[in-house]
Scaffold this active site. Structure first.
Site, PDB file in Angstrom:
ATOM      1  N   LYS A  54      34.382  37.664  55.728  1.00 61.69           N
ATOM      2  CA  LYS A  54      35.367  36.611  55.983  1.00 61.69           C
ATOM      3  C   LYS A  54      36.268  37.001  57.158  1.00 61.69           C
ATOM      4  O   LYS A  54      36.535  36.188  58.039  1.00 61.69           O
ATOM      5  CB  LYS A  54      36.208  36.357  54.716  1.00 61.69           C
ATOM      6  CG  LYS A  54      35.464  35.511  53.697  1.00 61.69           C
ATOM      7  CD  LYS A  54      36.123  35.503  52.334  1.00 61.69           C
ATOM      8  CE  LYS A  54      35.226  34.779  51.333  1.00 61.69           C
ATOM      9  NZ  LYS A  54      35.600  34.988  49.935  1.00 61.69           N
ATOM     10  N   GLN A  98      40.728  36.848  46.587  1.00 60.23           N
ATOM     11  CA  GLN A  98      39.332  37.059  46.192  1.00 60.23           C
ATOM     12  C   GLN A  98      39.226  37.216  44.668  1.00 60.23           C
ATOM     13  O   GLN A  98      39.940  38.037  44.079  1.00 60.23           O
ATOM     14  CB  GLN A  98      38.785  38.309  46.905  1.00 60.23           C
ATOM     15  CG  GLN A  98      37.323  38.597  46.669  1.00 60.23           C
ATOM     16  CD  GLN A  98      36.400  37.589  47.343  1.00 60.23           C
ATOM     17  OE1 GLN A  98      36.647  37.147  48.465  1.00 60.23           O
ATOM     18  NE2 GLN A  98      35.343  37.200  46.656  1.00 60.23           N
ATOM     19  N   ASP A 121      41.049  27.546  49.405  1.00 61.43           N
ATOM     20  CA  ASP A 121      39.945  27.627  48.442  1.00 61.43           C
ATOM     21  C   ASP A 121      39.901  26.382  47.557  1.00 61.43           C
ATOM     22  O   ASP A 121      38.901  26.145  46.874  1.00 61.43           O
ATOM     23  CB  ASP A 121      40.146  28.855  47.535  1.00 61.43           C
ATOM     24  CG  ASP A 121      39.111  29.933  47.798  1.00 61.43           C
ATOM     25  OD1 ASP A 121      38.081  29.624  48.417  1.00 61.43           O
ATOM     26  OD2 ASP A 121      39.346  31.075  47.362  1.00 61.43           O
TER      27      ASP A 121
END
Ligand code: NAD
Length: 288
Positions: A54, A98, A121
């Site tokens: 990422k 995460q 997200d």
């Protein structure tokens, strides 16, 4: 029938190119460079690889990348204060924590602490609610990537029968909401679904997000259906190296499906591309 192979890797490169162009034009018009912050608490080697990828791709698109790699024993208070500072930082437009988090941290509690305007997200309940009420939200990246791949082979989703196998908050549920918003007739199947094979055979669009290697066989698939395989599973091979496979038996299913995503090279690469697209969108909204 031999199915069309939907190339997620090539599509993801196209999305990343569009994001890079978008970054340049935002810099030119407003002097703003989108910034993405990734927070990893502990995490196994797979999570560390995801985070490294990422960071690398964020920078490759011309965005600023911030990362906080924290010890597995990090307290709730310490994590919350990092999220608060990222919420307040004008250089950070997107925040990604995460998952999974270590057991002593409640992922819902942590996600709720993220400013919904930076929740790229799309996991904050505010964004989840917007998605289910057809509002303006950040859409979770894996289902968003699947929808883009689906539209690349079938622009007319309205009225189609769609079956999503899996009801997780990360993939199954938001995927179902997206398909419903496109006016598909949607069924969500899961571990308690009866006659799963016959449910799947009704599907013009079949999305598998289960985590069971090669569970979906050719005789689960309606001839000509579009199959999106989200699963990522490592299986043993004779040479001992192992390999990644999806939830769909690709070779078998390709004989019946109209179009199908491979694993690797399907929804996987699209996930990061959509994360970058969401971050660009967050930066654009911050100046509008
Ligand atoms: P999860 O474990 O949270 O959810 C799995 C779902 O599958 C559950 O809702 C469960 O009810 C259902 N299920 C389990 N066994 C079943 C069975 N026998 N029949 C029918 N349904 C069954 O998993 P998740 O986070 O949604 O991930 C699913 C898969 O997608 C995993 O392989 C994961 O690695 C992969 N994944 C890929 C990406 C990507 O970027 N491509 C992103 C997220 C997840």
């Amino acid at each position: 029938m031999t199915a069309t192979r939907i190339d997620g890797k090539a599509f993801a490169e196209k999305v990343c190119d569009e994001v890079s162009e978008g970054v340049k034009s935002l810099q030119a018009s407003h002097g703003v460079t989108p910034g993405l912050a990734v927070v990893l608490v502990g995490g196994d080697s797979a999570s560390q690889v995801y985070v490294r990828n990422k960071v690398r791709q964020t920078e490759a698109c011309g965005m600023k990348s911030f990362h906080h790699i924290l010890d597995a024993t990090t307290s709730r208070g310490a994590l919350m204060s990092i999220i608060e500072s990222l919420n307040a930082d004008p250089e950070v437009h997107g925040i990604l924590v995460q998952l999974p988090l270590p057991d002593h941290l409640d992922s819902r509690d942590v996600i709720e602490a993220i400013d919904p305007a930076k929740d790229v997200d799309g996991f904050h309940t505010s964004n989840v609610g917007e998605l289910w009420t057809s509002g303006e939200s950040f859409i979770p990246c894996t289902p968003l990537g699947c929808l883009k791949l689906l539209k690349s082979v079938e622009p007319n989703i309205a009225g189609k029968n769609a079956v999503v196998i899996g009801r997780s908050n990360i993939v199954g549920r938001p995927m179902a909401a997206l398909l419903l918003n496109e006016s598909a007739t949607v069924a969500i199947a899961h571990s308690k679904t009866q006659n799963l094979q016959s449910v799947c055979r009704q599907a013009d669009i079949l999305v598998a997000a289960v985590g069971r290697p090669q569970m979906v066989k050719a005789d689960w698939i309606k001839p000509g259906a579009i199959v999106l395989d989200v699963g990522i599973n490592r299986i043993e091979t004779d040479d001992g190296k192992g390999k990644l496979v999806g939830d769909v038996d690709f070779d078998d299913a390709s004989k019946v499906a109209g179009a199908i995503t491979p694993v690797p090279g399907g929804p996987g690469p699209m996930t990061i591309a959509c994360l970058l697209a969401n971050t660009l969108e967050a930066a654009k909204r911050s100046v509008s």
